[in-house]
Structures are given as C-alpha cells and as structure tokens.
Design a protein around this motif. Structure first.
Motif, PDB file in Angstrom:
ATOM      1  N   ARG A   1       4.814  33.864 -15.048  1.00  0.00           N
ATOM      2  CA  ARG A   1       6.032  33.189 -14.615  1.00  0.00           C
ATOM      3  C   ARG A   1       5.659  32.168 -13.560  1.00  0.00           C
ATOM      4  O   ARG A   1       4.949  32.476 -12.604  1.00  0.00           O
ATOM      5  CB  ARG A   1       7.025  34.186 -14.034  1.00  0.00           C
TER       6      ARG A   1
ATOM      7  N   ASP B   1       8.265  31.263  -8.282  1.00  0.00           N
ATOM      8  CA  ASP B   1       9.696  31.499  -8.053  1.00  0.00           C
ATOM      9  C   ASP B   1       9.912  31.783  -6.570  1.00  0.00           C
ATOM     10  O   ASP B   1      10.101  32.928  -6.179  1.00  0.00           O
ATOM     11  CB  ASP B   1      10.147  32.685  -8.918  1.00  0.00           C
TER      12      ASP B   1
ATOM     13  N   ARG C   1      15.681  27.280  -5.421  1.00  0.00           N
ATOM     14  CA  ARG C   1      14.691  28.302  -5.765  1.00  0.00           C
ATOM     15  C   ARG C   1      14.216  28.141  -7.208  1.00  0.00           C
ATOM     16  O   ARG C   1      14.844  27.450  -8.008  1.00  0.00           O
ATOM     17  CB  ARG C   1      15.230  29.719  -5.506  1.00  0.00           C
TER      18      ARG C   1
ATOM     19  N   MET D   1      13.262  32.775 -18.512  1.00  0.00           N
ATOM     20  CA  MET D   1      13.918  33.983 -18.032  1.00  0.00           C
ATOM     21  C   MET D   1      15.409  33.757 -18.174  1.00  0.00           C
ATOM     22  O   MET D   1      15.914  32.698 -17.807  1.00  0.00           O
ATOM     23  CB  MET D   1      13.620  34.201 -16.548  1.00  0.00           C
TER      24      MET D   1
ATOM     25  N   GLU E   1      18.260  34.808 -16.426  1.00  0.00           N
ATOM     26  CA  GLU E   1      18.656  35.524 -15.207  1.00  0.00           C
ATOM     27  C   GLU E   1      19.818  34.839 -14.500  1.00  0.00           C
ATOM     28  O   GLU E   1      20.190  35.219 -13.401  1.00  0.00           O
ATOM     29  CB  GLU E   1      17.463  35.717 -14.262  1.00  0.00           C
TER      30      GLU E   1
ATOM     31  N   ASP F   1      18.312  39.432 -11.048  1.00  0.00           N
ATOM     32  CA  ASP F   1      19.125  38.285 -10.667  1.00  0.00           C
ATOM     33  C   ASP F   1      20.371  38.161 -11.535  1.00  0.00           C
ATOM     34  O   ASP F   1      21.431  37.778 -11.054  1.00  0.00           O
ATOM     35  CB  ASP F   1      18.294  36.995 -10.725  1.00  0.00           C
TER      36      ASP F   1
ATOM     37  N   ARG G   1      21.599  41.039  -4.195  1.00  0.00           N
ATOM     38  CA  ARG G   1      20.722  42.121  -4.650  1.00  0.00           C
ATOM     39  C   ARG G   1      20.096  42.915  -3.509  1.00  0.00           C
ATOM     40  O   ARG G   1      19.586  44.011  -3.706  1.00  0.00           O
ATOM     41  CB  ARG G   1      19.629  41.576  -5.587  1.00  0.00           C
TER      42      ARG G   1
END
Ligand code: PEP
Ligand code: MG
Length: 543
Positions: free
Chosen positions: A336, A339, A362, A432, A434, A458, A468
C-alpha cells in the motif's frame, strides 16, 4: 499495596504480567513551579546531574544501536545527546533557575522555546526536530522529578507499558521483546497502537480512560488480559495464580491451532479463501510466513520508516520491498502506498495542523500533491517487482479522478525507468475501499483496477461518523453494522460484475464473528495481523 482493576477495550489478545513502565508524554506537568533563593545552588546541581544521567542513557542506547547495525537510529540518539549538552539550552535553563524557577519547570519551558524555533524553520528536516527537542527536555524533566523514567527506546527490561496514548512512532521505538503488554488510556480496537500490538502478538488493553490510568501510575507490577479487556495493577496472589492459569490456556489453544497454520483454507462447500498477513516492516515478513500467511494483503509502508527522522530514499525502499517480495516468492504481496495523515505523522513530511486530520490531507490526497514523496516509492516498487509477485494498492481513494491521477504517475515512473534502462517489473493495481464514496460507486472504479481491498477500519469510521480512536464510541467501531455490511456487499457485487476479486484488510478480517459474514458477502481474501491467521483458517474450514 491494594490491587486496582482497570477495564477497557480488549485490543490485542493474550495475557501478560510484568513490571510497569510508565511512558511519559510531552505534556509533562512540572511538580513545582518555584524554588527559594537558598535552593538555587542545590537545584542547579540537580539539573546538571539529571542532564548527565540522561546523556549517559542516550549514549548507551546509541552505542547499542550501532553495535546492532542500526546506524541511522544510533544517529538519532547521538543527536539527542548533542541537544541535551547544548550550551545555549543549558544556559537558558540555568538562567531561569537563578530567577527562582524550579529546574523541571525551566527545562520544560526552554525545551518548548527551542522546539518552537525549530518548528518555525522553513527547512522541513529542521522543523521535524521540534519533537526531538521536546523528547530530550521531557526526559531531563522526568529525571528531575525522580521518576528516573527513560525513553521507550532505552527500555531494557521486558515491561508492561502504561501510557496515555502511543503514537505509531512511539511503538516503533520500543526495542524488540521489551513490551510485554500495553495498557493505554485512549484509543480503540482500530487505533494504530492496537493494530501494531496485534501484529507483534503483544497483549493490549486500550481506552481505559485517563482517570483510571492515573490511579495506577505508581504500580510496580501490572497483569493484563487483552482478550477480556482488563488489567490489574499490583495484582495479589489470587490474581497472579489466575493469570498463570490463563497463560496455560493460551498455550493450549495455540497448540490446538497448530494444524491449521500452514493449511489452505476452504469452506465446506469448497470455496477457497486466501489468508494473508498485514505487515508494517520487512522484518515482519518472516514471522508472518511462520504464522501461515499465504501472502501479504496489506504492507503499511508508512510504518516502515517511522523510526527515522527523514524520508527514505528510493534505494532504501527498493531494498525493503525486494526483501519482502523475495521472502514471499510466488505468494502475492500487496504494497500500500504511503498513507500518512489522520493519526499517523511521518517525520520528514511537512504536515499542517488540521482541524479534522482524518478528514484531511491524508493517503492518496497527499501523495498526489507531493510527487517527491510518491514517485520514489512507485519507482522502488516497480524495481522490486521482478523479485516476487508485487501488487500496488492506493489508500483513501474516493473516485476515479484520484485513481487515474495515481495511475498516470505510475505510468510516468515506468516510462522513466524504461528510458534510464533500469530493470523493473509489472504490478497489478488495486484500491482500498475505505471511504463510503468508493464503496457506493465501486461500480465506476472496478473496471479500472485488478482488485479491491476493503479497509474496514476507516470504512467504519467514515460510514458511522465515529472517530476510530475515540474510547467512548466502542459500539460504533465495528464493521458488524448493517450500514457497513451493505457497503461491503455493494463493493463485492460491483467487483463480481467487473470480474475482479475483493479482500478485506481492515481489522475485521481477523475477527471470528466477522469472518463468516465477510465470506458470505463474497470476500475471497482476508488479511490480518499474523498471529490471528491460524484461528481464521480454522473458522473458514468450518463454514
Ligand atoms: C483500514 O482503514 O481498514 C486499513 C486497513 O488501513 P489503516 O488501518 O492503516 O488506516
Ligand atoms: Mg485506512
């Protein structure tokens, strides 16, 4: 001393008993603000002794790191020694003590002044030094207040760590084997300290609340049960024997799961589900394979470099990705792209203060804006691709505008490598899912990618509008909510139509109650913290 019981969120299973280590954060409060005229000389002496002790500890850590081959980390501690010994810093403190300020208050104030100077510098690298200054000042202040606390990086005895919160960079600084367990005031099951604890198989109880934690800061020994979600400070004989039994039970369950570790997982009606590991560093690859990982479903690359104070070069990233690719061989490794943002800072990236960091700059948003960050990573992945089966995954994608922009930069990198005559390989590209937007419009995105991986951590927080990391919102931090399940179902449907597969790499992938639901919705790959793999395979094989 009386035992005190703290209850919180069961964030990483397992039990631990050990000496307590209190991690002091930067918001240290001085015990005394003022001293009297007659105390000045004595207090100056205490200040100088505290500096000397901290310098000794830091130098010893630097030496240990250097001997262990960690040159870069050693450099960080040597820089901390220089900061502690800086004459201007020391004079600043001594002057305030002569003005009758307590040395602990003076160290914290001067540390803040210096940190502010660094933070205001234009140079990104220098600006990132502000935290180092605060770190050094807080260590000296803690020493002055008799805590004798050392930084997490110099923890020398395996301990249970008590903290208000731990940033991923704090967790990354703990020497291997020194954290027996975590008891954390803030956070939830999907905050990053919990994720890291599960990856390393370290029991953790989080979200116990600041008030509960403060009551136990003087404890010598702490026992914690990360499966049930509670901890006991200064446990008595009964509690200790209870924990002994728990430790035996954990070992017995592990023995029972042994046969599933390296088997392929099929449901009873023959559906094959791949079970992979989430990792955050190249060093975790070997352990993941030994837990039975059939690949890496999520390589959180931002964790790879959190111990550092600057950005990794393309070459360093290439080495790390190549190492993981080689270890997994034919098995797929999903890398990935970086992030950062949200609760993850990356030293070396100039991140603005934001009102709502989780809704801010982000993931892919930052990468698309900062090609100096994004391109070296993409080039490194392409260069490592011939050594295994690498896939690229973009985080936080909302729509095809972002996906196409990211793919265009990837194409540019391919072209550059080709023109330079540098060897590179092909990689599949996925995103992803999310954000609710990506799930709702998965049908638009699916034809342009090779796979989806649902980031439930997420996806849950954005769907249920529940931070979260907030310990008060436990009920809203589970993917087992009709709204979230609907979105996952929609994602699977869109994928089926486009002929691509869907995995889940959020924490729900390893949750026993969620596995049957995810498989039923059409998910065919689950990626989780490595120690959860054997149990997940057992659950799948019984479906
Ligand atoms: C997720 O959001 O589910 C995920 C896997 O990514 P991270 O936890 O790193 O944000
Ligand atoms: Mg995420």
């Amino acid at each position: 001393m009386l035992s005190t019981r703290l209850t919180g969120v069961a964030a990483s299973e397992g039990v631990a008993v050990g000496s307590a280590f209190v991690h002091v954060t930067h918001d240290l409060e001085p015990e005394r603000e003022k001293i009297s005229e007659s105390e000045v000389e004595e207090e100056l002496g205490r200040f100088r002794n505290a500096v000397e002790t901290v310098v000794k500890k830091l130098s010893a850590t630097a030496e240990e790191m250097r001997e262990g081959g960690s040159e870069k980390e050693a450099g960080i501690f040597e820089a901390h020694v220089e900061m502690a010994e800086d004459p201007e810093f020391q004079e600043g403190v001594e002057e305030r003590v002569r003005d009758l300020e307590s040395p602990e208050a003076a160290v914290i104030s001067v540390g803040e002044e210096f940190a502010a100077l660094f933070a205001a510098m234009d140079d990104e690298y220098m600006a990132a030094r502000a935290d180092d200054v605060r770190d050094v000042a807080s260590q000296i202040a803690t020493e002055l207040m008799g805590g004798g606390a050392v930084g997490l990086e110099s923890l020398a005895e395996p301990s249970v760590i008590l903290a208000l919160n731990l940033a991923p960079s704090d967790t990354a600084r703990i020497p291997k084997g020194m954290a027996l367990g975590f008891v954390i005031a803030e956070g939830s099951k999907t905050s990053h300290v919990s994720i890291m604890a599960r990856s390393f198989g370290i029991p953790a109880v989080v979200g116990v609340g600041a008030a509960q934690l403060e009551d136990t800061l003087g404890a010598k020994v702490v026992a914690l049960d990360g499966t049930e979600g509670y901890a006991v400070a200064d446990p008595d004989e009964n509690v200790l024997s209870d924990f002994e039994q728990k430790q035996k039970d954990v070992a017995a369950e592990a023995a029972l799961l042994e046969e599933y570790k390296h088997a392929e997982a099929h449901t009873k009606d023959g559906k094959r589900i791949e079970v992979g590991a989430n990792i955050g560093s190249a060093e975790e690859a070997e352990g993941a394979i030994s837990w039975g990982a059939e690949g890496v479903g999520l390589f959180r690359t931002e964790f790879l470099f959190m111990k550092r104070t600057d950005l990794p070069t393309e070459e360093e990233q290439y080495q790390a990705y190549r190492e993981v690719a080689e270890q997994f061989g034919e098995k797929p490794v999903i890398i990935r792209t970086i992030d950062v943002g949200g609760d993850k800072d990356l030293p070396g990236v100039d991140q603005p203060d934001e009102e709502n960091p989780f809704l801010g700059w982000r993931g892919i948003r930052m990468c698309l804006d900062v090609p100096e960050l994004f391109k070296p990573q993409l080039r490194a992945i392409l260069r490592a691709a011939p050594y295994g089966k690498l896939r690229i995954m973009f985080p936080m994608v909302v729509d095809n505008v972002e996906l196409r922009a990211a793919k265009e930069i990837l194409d540019e990198c391919r072209q550059e490598l080709k023109n330079e005559g540098t060897e590179y390989g092909e990689v599949e590209v996925g995103v992803m899912v999310e954000t609710p937007a990506a799930a709702i419009r998965a049908g638009d995105i699916a034809p342009e990618v090779s796979f989806f991986s649902v980031g439930t951590n997420d996806l849950v927080q954005y769907t249920l509008a529940a931070d979260r990391g907030n310990e008060r919102l436990t009920r809203l931090q589970s993917a087992d909510h009709p709204a979230v399940l609907d979105l996952i179902g929609k994602t699977c449907e869109a994928a089926r139509e486009a002929g691509i597969w869907v995995g889940v790499c959020g924490e729900s992938a390893g949750e026993p109650d969620m596995i049957p639901k995810l498989v039923e919705l059409g998910v065919t790959e689950l990626s989780m913290s490595a120690p959860s793999i054997p149990r997940a395979k057992k659950i799948i094989s019984e479906l």
